[in-house]
Design a protein around this motif. Structure first.
Motif, PDB file in Angstrom:
ATOM      1  N   ASP A   1       0.500  -4.796   7.259  1.00  9.57           N
ATOM      2  CA  ASP A   1       1.220  -4.806   8.268  1.00  9.57           C
ATOM      3  C   ASP A   1       2.201  -3.783   8.416  1.00  9.57           C
ATOM      4  O   ASP A   1       2.116  -2.858   7.655  1.00  9.57           O
ATOM      5  CB  ASP A   1       2.116  -6.143   8.098  1.00  9.57           C
ATOM      6  N   GLU A   2       3.486  -3.873   9.161  1.00  7.45           N
ATOM      7  CA  GLU A   2       4.261  -2.813   9.178  1.00  7.45           C
ATOM      8  C   GLU A   2       5.057  -2.384   8.017  1.00  7.45           C
ATOM      9  O   GLU A   2       5.387  -1.213   7.882  1.00  7.45           O
ATOM     10  CB  GLU A   2       5.663  -3.145  10.292  1.00  7.45           C
ATOM     11  N   ASN A   3       5.056  -3.279   6.889  1.00  4.24           N
ATOM     12  CA  ASN A   3       5.827  -2.903   5.612  1.00  4.24           C
ATOM     13  C   ASN A   3       4.722  -2.423   4.773  1.00  4.24           C
ATOM     14  O   ASN A   3       4.785  -2.479   3.496  1.00  4.24           O
ATOM     15  CB  ASN A   3       6.418  -4.127   5.094  1.00  4.24           C
ATOM     16  N   ALA A   4       3.168  -2.237   5.192  1.00  2.00           N
ATOM     17  CA  ALA A   4       2.318  -1.680   4.384  1.00  2.00           C
ATOM     18  C   ALA A   4       1.722  -2.657   3.315  1.00  2.00           C
ATOM     19  O   ALA A   4       1.148  -2.499   2.385  1.00  2.00           O
ATOM     20  CB  ALA A   4       2.442  -0.528   3.591  1.00  2.00           C
ATOM     21  N   VAL A   5       1.910  -3.965   3.770  1.00 10.24           N
ATOM     22  CA  VAL A   5       1.571  -5.246   2.722  1.00 10.24           C
ATOM     23  C   VAL A   5       0.316  -5.528   3.174  1.00 10.24           C
ATOM     24  O   VAL A   5      -0.099  -5.855   4.630  1.00 10.24           O
ATOM     25  CB  VAL A   5       2.412  -6.276   2.788  1.00 10.24           C
ATOM     26  N   PRO A   6      -0.701  -5.562   2.504  1.00  7.57           N
ATOM     27  CA  PRO A   6      -2.146  -6.068   2.995  1.00  7.57           C
ATOM     28  C   PRO A   6      -2.025  -7.439   3.751  1.00  7.57           C
ATOM     29  O   PRO A   6      -1.469  -8.452   3.292  1.00  7.57           O
ATOM     30  CB  PRO A   6      -2.831  -6.458   1.541  1.00  7.57           C
ATOM     31  N   THR A   7      -3.078  -7.604   4.786  1.00 11.47           N
ATOM     32  CA  THR A   7      -3.118  -8.735   5.654  1.00 11.47           C
ATOM     33  C   THR A   7      -4.339  -9.548   5.157  1.00 11.47           C
ATOM     34  O   THR A   7      -5.159  -9.080   4.471  1.00 11.47           O
ATOM     35  CB  THR A   7      -3.239  -8.175   6.995  1.00 11.47           C
ATOM     36  N   GLU A   8      -4.493 -10.537   5.898  1.00 16.85           N
ATOM     37  CA  GLU A   8      -5.806 -11.222   5.972  1.00 16.85           C
ATOM     38  C   GLU A   8      -6.901 -10.614   6.197  1.00 16.85           C
ATOM     39  O   GLU A   8      -7.968 -10.736   5.394  1.00 16.85           O
ATOM     40  CB  GLU A   8      -5.687 -12.474   6.861  1.00 16.85           C
ATOM     41  N   THR A   9      -7.086  -9.802   7.254  1.00 17.75           N
ATOM     42  CA  THR A   9      -8.123  -8.704   7.603  1.00 17.75           C
ATOM     43  C   THR A   9      -8.403  -7.764   6.360  1.00 17.75           C
ATOM     44  O   THR A   9      -9.573  -7.606   6.114  1.00 17.75           O
ATOM     45  CB  THR A   9      -7.438  -7.795   8.502  1.00 17.75           C
ATOM     46  N   TYR A  10      -7.407  -7.453   5.730  1.00 18.38           N
ATOM     47  CA  TYR A  10      -7.706  -6.616   4.487  1.00 18.38           C
ATOM     48  C   TYR A  10      -8.597  -7.459   3.149  1.00 18.38           C
ATOM     49  O   TYR A  10      -9.269  -7.079   2.767  1.00 18.38           O
ATOM     50  CB  TYR A  10      -6.451  -5.986   3.866  1.00 18.38           C
ATOM     51  N   PHE A  11      -8.021  -8.633   3.109  1.00 17.16           N
ATOM     52  CA  PHE A  11      -8.441  -9.647   2.041  1.00 17.16           C
ATOM     53  C   PHE A  11      -9.902  -9.807   2.240  1.00 17.16           C
ATOM     54  O   PHE A  11     -10.852 -10.176   1.652  1.00 17.16           O
ATOM     55  CB  PHE A  11      -7.630 -10.806   1.876  1.00 17.16           C
ATOM     56  N   LYS A  12     -10.254  -9.939   3.735  1.00 20.17           N
ATOM     57  CA  LYS A  12     -11.566 -10.486   4.149  1.00 20.17           C
ATOM     58  C   LYS A  12     -12.392  -9.269   3.967  1.00 20.17           C
ATOM     59  O   LYS A  12     -13.529  -9.382   3.457  1.00 20.17           O
ATOM     60  CB  LYS A  12     -11.551 -10.747   5.725  1.00 20.17           C
TER      61      LYS A  12
ATOM     62  N   PHE B   1       0.758  -1.222  -0.054  1.00 13.76           N
ATOM     63  CA  PHE B   1      -0.039   0.019   0.089  1.00 13.76           C
ATOM     64  C   PHE B   1       0.931   1.134  -0.235  1.00 13.76           C
ATOM     65  O   PHE B   1       1.733   1.381   1.199  1.00 13.76           O
ATOM     66  CB  PHE B   1      -0.739   0.178   1.369  1.00 13.76           C
ATOM     67  N   THR B   2       0.874   2.132  -1.124  1.00 18.13           N
ATOM     68  CA  THR B   2       1.658   3.238  -1.236  1.00 18.13           C
ATOM     69  C   THR B   2       0.821   4.384  -1.427  1.00 18.13           C
ATOM     70  O   THR B   2      -0.252   4.192  -1.461  1.00 18.13           O
ATOM     71  CB  THR B   2       2.556   3.036  -2.440  1.00 18.13           C
ATOM     72  N   GLN B   3       1.423   5.434  -1.340  1.00 18.58           N
ATOM     73  CA  GLN B   3       0.811   6.917  -1.458  1.00 18.58           C
ATOM     74  C   GLN B   3       0.352   6.929  -2.795  1.00 18.58           C
ATOM     75  O   GLN B   3      -0.759   7.401  -3.232  1.00 18.58           O
ATOM     76  CB  GLN B   3       2.043   7.945  -1.421  1.00 18.58           C
ATOM     77  N   LYS B   4       1.119   6.166  -3.797  1.00 22.74           N
ATOM     78  CA  LYS B   4       0.665   6.067  -5.422  1.00 22.74           C
ATOM     79  C   LYS B   4      -0.721   5.512  -5.405  1.00 22.74           C
ATOM     80  O   LYS B   4      -1.478   6.007  -6.220  1.00 22.74           O
ATOM     81  CB  LYS B   4       1.958   5.687  -6.020  1.00 22.74           C
ATOM     82  N   PHE B   5      -0.602   4.548  -4.745  1.00 24.53           N
ATOM     83  CA  PHE B   5      -1.785   3.396  -4.823  1.00 24.53           C
ATOM     84  C   PHE B   5      -3.142   4.426  -4.334  1.00 24.53           C
ATOM     85  O   PHE B   5      -4.013   4.358  -5.077  1.00 24.53           O
ATOM     86  CB  PHE B   5      -1.675   2.323  -4.019  1.00 24.53           C
ATOM     87  N   ILE B   6      -3.003   5.151  -3.222  1.00 26.94           N
ATOM     88  CA  ILE B   6      -4.004   5.618  -2.801  1.00 26.94           C
ATOM     89  C   ILE B   6      -4.281   7.010  -3.815  1.00 26.94           C
ATOM     90  O   ILE B   6      -5.653   7.272  -4.225  1.00 26.94           O
ATOM     91  CB  ILE B   6      -3.549   6.731  -1.441  1.00 26.94           C
ATOM     92  N   GLU B   7      -3.354   7.704  -4.338  1.00 24.41           N
ATOM     93  CA  GLU B   7      -3.648   8.631  -5.489  1.00 24.41           C
ATOM     94  C   GLU B   7      -4.320   8.073  -6.637  1.00 24.41           C
ATOM     95  O   GLU B   7      -5.290   8.510  -7.262  1.00 24.41           O
ATOM     96  CB  GLU B   7      -2.203   9.293  -5.903  1.00 24.41           C
TER      97      GLU B   7
END
Length: 142
Positions: free
Chosen positions: A59-70, A30-36
């Protein structure tokens, strides 16, 4: 202690932001560019990354977690968010089991106590309004 310190300066984009997440392909990170690319170009919208981390969506590295996918499952999205809010603001729910129904001023006062004066009045106000906006978007009737 279970209380996220992430907050938004402006909560007007909470609903459109989360709605756009549901409709978008999950990024590798998840990056600023993705948000834009989702259409949220304000510098205030960058704060969503911290909020998503606080909710356990990233997670701490802004990688989507299981919660995000749910959350991406539209039939579950708002319930998943409610569970994430309850987890992220656990200390607030320990004080009041129905914290999502508190008035903004009550949330702000409880957060002042829970954060033991570590944050300015403005920051606590932003934390409270972020909590309220997330709670209003989430679905609490389990």
């Amino acid at each position: 202690m279970s209380l996220t310190s992430s907050y938004l300066v402006s909560v007007k984009n909470v609903k459109p932001f989360f709605d756009s997440l549901i409709g978008a392909k999950a990024p590798d990170a998840f990056t600023q560019k993705f948000i834009e690319n989702l259409g949220f170009k304000s510098t205030n919208d960058r704060l969503f990354i911290g909020v998503l981390k606080g909710l356990g969506f990233l997670d701490e590295n802004a990688v989507p977690t299981e919660t995000y996918f749910k959350f991406l499952d539209q039939s579950e999205s708002k319930t998943v968010l409610a569970e994430a809010v309850e987890e992220a603001y656990g200390d607030l729910f320990d004080v009041n089991k129905q914290a999502q129904n508190l008035e903004s001023s009550e949330v702000k006062n409880k957060l002042k106590t829970l954060t033991q004066g570590r944050y300015s009045d403005k920051v606590v106000g932003c934390m409270a309004s972020t909590f309220k906006a997330l709670s209003e978007y989430a679905e609490w009737d389990k």
